[in-house]
Design an enzyme around this catalytic site. Structure first.
Site, mmCIF file in Angstrom:
data_model
loop_
_atom_site.group_PDB
_atom_site.id
_atom_site.type_symbol
_atom_site.label_atom_id
_atom_site.label_comp_id
_atom_site.label_asym_id
_atom_site.label_seq_id
_atom_site.Cartn_x
_atom_site.Cartn_y
_atom_site.Cartn_z
ATOM 1 N N SER A 154 -45.928 -23.998 41.260
ATOM 2 C CA SER A 154 -46.283 -23.943 42.681
ATOM 3 C C SER A 154 -46.583 -22.520 43.116
ATOM 4 O O SER A 154 -45.942 -21.566 42.666
ATOM 5 C CB SER A 154 -45.116 -24.495 43.506
ATOM 6 O OG SER A 154 -45.310 -24.253 44.884
ATOM 7 N N TYR A 197 -36.893 -24.783 46.841
ATOM 8 C CA TYR A 197 -37.963 -25.386 46.047
ATOM 9 C C TYR A 197 -38.697 -24.321 45.246
ATOM 10 O O TYR A 197 -38.879 -24.447 44.017
ATOM 11 C CB TYR A 197 -38.947 -26.131 46.948
ATOM 12 C CG TYR A 197 -40.236 -26.490 46.247
ATOM 13 C CD1 TYR A 197 -40.230 -27.361 45.160
ATOM 14 C CD2 TYR A 197 -41.447 -25.946 46.649
ATOM 15 C CE1 TYR A 197 -41.402 -27.677 44.499
ATOM 16 C CE2 TYR A 197 -42.622 -26.267 46.002
ATOM 17 C CZ TYR A 197 -42.603 -27.129 44.926
ATOM 18 O OH TYR A 197 -43.765 -27.441 44.263
ATOM 19 N N LYS A 210 -38.804 -23.659 40.998
ATOM 20 C CA LYS A 210 -40.010 -23.573 40.173
ATOM 21 C C LYS A 210 -40.076 -22.237 39.426
ATOM 22 O O LYS A 210 -40.494 -22.172 38.264
ATOM 23 C CB LYS A 210 -41.254 -23.772 41.044
ATOM 24 C CG LYS A 210 -41.471 -25.199 41.503
ATOM 25 C CD LYS A 210 -41.754 -26.122 40.336
ATOM 26 C CE LYS A 210 -42.119 -27.521 40.780
ATOM 27 N NZ LYS A 210 -42.418 -28.414 39.631
#
Length: 342
Positions: free
Chosen positions: A129, A153, A157
């Site tokens: 991402s 989040y 990643k």
């Protein structure tokens, strides 16, 4: 090393995963798919087969953290490579559920790597991402931009990328192509496949679509006081079919390289929240009602890709614009007003 032909797709029922399954089937790949349906629907597989006129392949309902169930899939099938989508993916939700995000995204990835290594499968395309860049400032960001994750989040990643880099450095059989997406949106042009999150969506495009169809009363715009031209956050939106094509090309190229390589996937041009709202209103034929609310924790003012590296390496560039993204998303929502559940 021969090119991979049988691909394990984790999270293959999800938004990007399902569209990538279409792209891979259309180009002759054989699929094995796993998903726990925590934010997806098994209905997508009938639709994938209708769109492609091909059999999806074996589909397993399981959580990638379940090492025994995952290992059994590798035992049953001769898998050449893996495309790893299975993860939680919403910035806002991750600030409320950090433990769940680290558990699924990081522990799920290490469980997958263990199963791959034990079964001598060492080729992986990893779904990463652009959020790992965090608050990196204005202008297009290339792959050398330092990671500054601002939410769980993004951090999850980035941790996965570090793990993958370390694995490739210490286990030379592994090859990993890591794709950092800049906001995939849109839908398959047939209107049969699209983004249908469970519950109230956390991302902009599916929220706008549900407002347009009447499932939600209005859009909440998180902040209009950013240092951007209209005060709302700017993102680089990428059509999901362009994203899917990049995954197929990555699989085509896996056998030509070694180690880990990172590529941005984006258009290279940012659109503000209000610009997306206006474009979707044009696609749907009605203005999108919205109200401005305070900024959301973990958001940054701007994220725009410099995707020159992937173009130089593979010749890939996105072919669809914001009008295509909104038009295809609206077509899916209009044909499926209640999503896959109907």
């Amino acid at each position: 090393m021969r090119a991979p032909t049988t691909i394990l797709v984790t999270g293959g029922a999800g938004f990007i995963g399902s569209h990538t399954c279409v792209e891979l089937l259309d180009h002759g790949y054989k699929l094995i798919v796993i998903d726990n349906y925590s934010n997806s629907s098994s209905q997508v597989f009938n639709r994938i087969e209708k769109v492609t006129d091909r059999f999806v392949g074996a589909v397993y309902e399981l959580d990638i953290r379940d090492r025994h169930a995952l290992s059994a899939v590798f035992d049953r099938h001769p898998i050449d490579a893996v495309v790893h989508f299975a993860a939680h993916k919403a910035v806002g939700e991750s600030t409320r559920m950090p433990i769940e995000y680290y558990d699924t995204n990081v522990a799920g990835t290490t469980a997958l790597l263990r199963a791959m290594h034990e079964h001598e499968v060492h080729q992986l395309v990893f779904s990463s991402s652009c959020s790992i860049y965090g608050d990196a400032g204005r202008g297009p960001l290339d792959e050398s931009t330092p990671a500054r994750p601002t939410n769980p989040y993004a951090s999850s990643k980035w941790i996965c990328e570090q793990i993958l880099a370390d694995v490739c450095a210490r286990i030379p059989e592994f090859t990993v192509l890591c794709l950092r997406y800049f906001n995939p949106v849109g839908a398959h042009p047939s209107g049969l496949l699209g983004e249908d999150p469970r519950g109230t969506p956390d991302n902009l495009m599916p929220t706008v679509a549900q407002v347009a169809i009447g499932r939600l009363s209005r859009l909440r715009v998180f902040g209009d006081d950013y240092s951007t031209p209209d005060g709302t956050a700017i993102r680089d939106y990428l059509h999901v079919m362009d994203t899917a094509e990049a995954h197929r090309i990555a699989l085509d190229r896996l056998s030509d390289t070694s180690g880990m390589h990172v590529f941005n996937l984006g258009v290279g041009k940012g659109q503000s929240v209000l610009e997306v709202v206006a474009a979707f209103g044009a696609a749907s034929g009605s203005p999108i009602p919205f109200r401005v609310v305070p900024r959301r924790a973990g958001d940054v003012p701007e994220l725009v890709a410099d995707a020159g590296a992937v173009n130089r390496a593979w010749g890939w560039r996105p072919r669809r614009n914001l009008a295509d993204m909104c038009g295809d998303s609206w077509r899916f929502q209009r044909r499926n007003p209640l999503g896959y559940a109907q």
